[in-house]
Design an enzyme around this catalytic site. Structure first.
Site, PDB file in Angstrom:
ATOM      1  N   GLN A  11       1.000  -0.987  -0.112  1.00 52.65           N
ATOM      2  CA  GLN A  11      -0.011   0.004  -0.114  1.00 52.65           C
ATOM      3  C   GLN A  11       0.926   1.175  -0.013  1.00 52.65           C
ATOM      4  OE1 GLN A  11      -2.642   0.381   3.294  1.00 52.65           O
ATOM      5  NE2 GLN A  11      -4.027   1.762   2.364  1.00 52.65           N
ATOM      6  N   LYS A 171      10.599   7.273  14.512  1.00 49.24           N
ATOM      7  CA  LYS A 171       9.403   6.825  13.832  1.00 49.24           C
ATOM      8  C   LYS A 171       8.722   6.066  14.858  1.00 49.24           C
ATOM      9  CE  LYS A 171       6.329   5.396  11.028  1.00 49.24           C
ATOM     10  NZ  LYS A 171       6.407   4.652   9.891  1.00 49.24           N
TER      11      LYS A 171
END
Length: 298
Positions: A11, A171
């Site tokens: 994706q 992150k």
């Protein structure tokens, strides 16, 4: 234009690879999903039979995979990247994986004479499509400089997080905050409904306070991060107010496990003698609970 191998066309990976093609780069792609490969081939990419073939003659090898085990297998497994990689190529892992896995991957690549950096991304698949991802670069100064033109084909903002492994660390922290706050926000929203409070009113109030803006940029900079624990809002009062909210929630049968866990942290701070300190001193309390040394004297 650069010769790039892109491995992992899910994706996020598929639109990222598409943006590299749109910028004129030569792209060789690999994914276990044949349809995902065909989609990129239709846009001008060259298919590879395996990661080794994808990496052959590539200047940059980008991996965007679901977990660290897959990254390791793609790099070091049979027909893996290392079998086709030249020593002057740069491997860029953009996956979100465990930081210790990243450290080991980079070390193992270095032991083989190869160069690798970590550049996980922020934002969503919609940003991947529009090329407006947030890029969190962990690598040497030379690696970051070399990779920047390639990376900026996929994103609109690049933050140099520091040395190798620092991209995935920032992150991790960002995801932890946003994911936990999502659940905490849901608790607040449901309590809102249970109290028959119009949601737009709550949003209007919270958008102008630390509740909506976050403490990193509101309550902390001028207090705990500046070494000042004089109270703008005391921990004792925060503990009291949180207790009222939890009591109301309990009466209305609204479960608030995150709120309850938060109150326990405030209780620990009070027990440690921090009750009359600014509520930003919670940072110091959590530091101590983690076995670290407080940075601001009590």
């Amino acid at each position: 234009m650069a010769a790039i191998a892109f491995i992992g066309l899910g994706q996020m990976g598929s639109p990222m690879a598409s943006n590299l093609l749109q910028q004129g780069h030569q792209l060789r792609v690999f994914d276990v999903n044949a349809e995902a490969v065909r989609h990129l081939v239709d846009k001008g990419a060259t298919p590879a039979a395996n990661p080794a073939q994808a990496a052959k003659d590539a200047e940059f090898i980008i991996t965007m995979l679901p977990n660290g085990d897959l990254v390791r297998n793609v790099l070091f497994g049979e027909n893996g990247v290392c079998e086709g990689l030249s020593t002057d190529a740069l491997v860029i892992d953009m996956s979100t994986i465990h930081p210790l896995q990243t450290d080991k991957l980079i070390a193992d690549m270095q032991a083989k004479g190869f160069s690798m950096m970590d550049v996980p991304v922020g934002r969503t698949s919609a940003n991947a499509i529009t090329g407006t991802l947030l890029l969190l670069a962990g690598g040497t100064a030379e690696q970051v400089e070399r990779a920047t033109p390639i990376l900026m084909a996929m994103g609109s903002e690049l933050i140099n997080a520091g040395g190798p492994g620092m991209g995935i660390r920032v992150k991790l922290i960002n995801n932890y905050m946003s994911i936990a706050l999502n659940a905490l926000s849901a608790e607040a929203a449901v309590l809102c409904e249970a109290l028959n409070l119009p949601f737009d009113v709550a949003v209007k109030v919270m958008s102008g306070t630390a509740a909506g803006k976050g403490h990193f940029t509101t309550s902390w900079p001028n207090k705990v991060l500046s070494g000042d624990l004089s109270p703008a809002f005391m921990i004792d009062l925060a503990h009291k107010d949180l207790g009222i909210a939890l009591d109301v929630a309990n009466q209305l049968h609204v479960p608030m496990p995150l709120g309850a866990a938060s109150r326990e942290v405030y209780s620990q701070a009070r027990a440690a003698g921090r009750g009359r300190q600014d509520w930003s001193a919670i940072l110091e309390q959590v530091r101590v609970s983690a076995g670290m040394t407080a940075k601001v004297k009590m």
